[in-house]
Design a protein around this motif. Sequence first.
Motif, PDB file in Angstrom:
ATOM      1  N   ALA A  73     -20.739   2.385  15.550  1.00 41.57           N
ATOM      2  CA  ALA A  73     -20.355   3.685  15.011  1.00 41.57           C
ATOM      3  C   ALA A  73     -21.005   4.802  15.813  1.00 41.57           C
ATOM      4  CB  ALA A  73     -20.762   3.759  13.552  1.00 41.57           C
ATOM      5  N   MET A 127     -16.152   5.409   7.422  1.00 45.30           N
ATOM      6  CA  MET A 127     -15.534   4.425   8.303  1.00 45.30           C
ATOM      7  C   MET A 127     -14.656   3.463   7.526  1.00 45.30           C
ATOM      8  SD  MET A 127     -18.464   3.679  11.122  1.00 45.30           S
ATOM      9  CE  MET A 127     -17.208   3.172  12.290  1.00 45.30           C
ATOM     10  N   ALA A 181     -13.124   5.668  12.321  1.00 43.61           N
ATOM     11  CA  ALA A 181     -14.162   6.572  11.858  1.00 43.61           C
ATOM     12  C   ALA A 181     -13.609   7.987  11.750  1.00 43.61           C
ATOM     13  CB  ALA A 181     -15.360   6.553  12.814  1.00 43.61           C
ATOM     14  N   TYR A 216      -8.287   9.271   9.801  1.00 39.79           N
ATOM     15  CA  TYR A 216      -9.279   8.886  10.809  1.00 39.79           C
ATOM     16  C   TYR A 216      -8.970   9.499  12.174  1.00 39.79           C
ATOM     17  CZ  TYR A 216     -10.998   5.551   7.404  1.00 39.79           C
ATOM     18  OH  TYR A 216     -11.534   4.979   6.269  1.00 39.79           O
TER      19      TYR A 216
END
Length: 124
Positions: free
Chosen positions: A24, A30, A94, A111
């Motif tokens: 990440a 996420m 993410a 996202y």
Amino acid sequence: QAQLVQSGGGLVQAGRSLRLSCAASGRAAMGWFRQAPGKEREFVAAISWSGSITYYADSVKGRFTISREYTDNTLYLQMNSLKADDTAVYYCAAVSVTNSLKRVYAEERDYDRWGQGTQVTVSA
């Protein structure tokens, strides 16, 4: 171009387990999505930036667990009791957050960063 780096996946027999990882970046909520051959990409699981809130698709609830490790900023998807229907390319995703520390997102359009995808094949 993928902006998140995934690892894990592979070939496994039905009933066994696999764990996927995703590196990440930054303060982000996420999630995991998957795309089976001939099908559209679908939501699998999501986790808030705080880590306190998780959300799962009905098809994986009770078998998959999403989690995150803050020391190295890594997202995980632990997949247990795998079925042939779980065969797909899995993607992590993410989205940067500022104030919504406990919000989870289940739509692709939410996202803004994606991993490169990793194949998971479950043999019957």
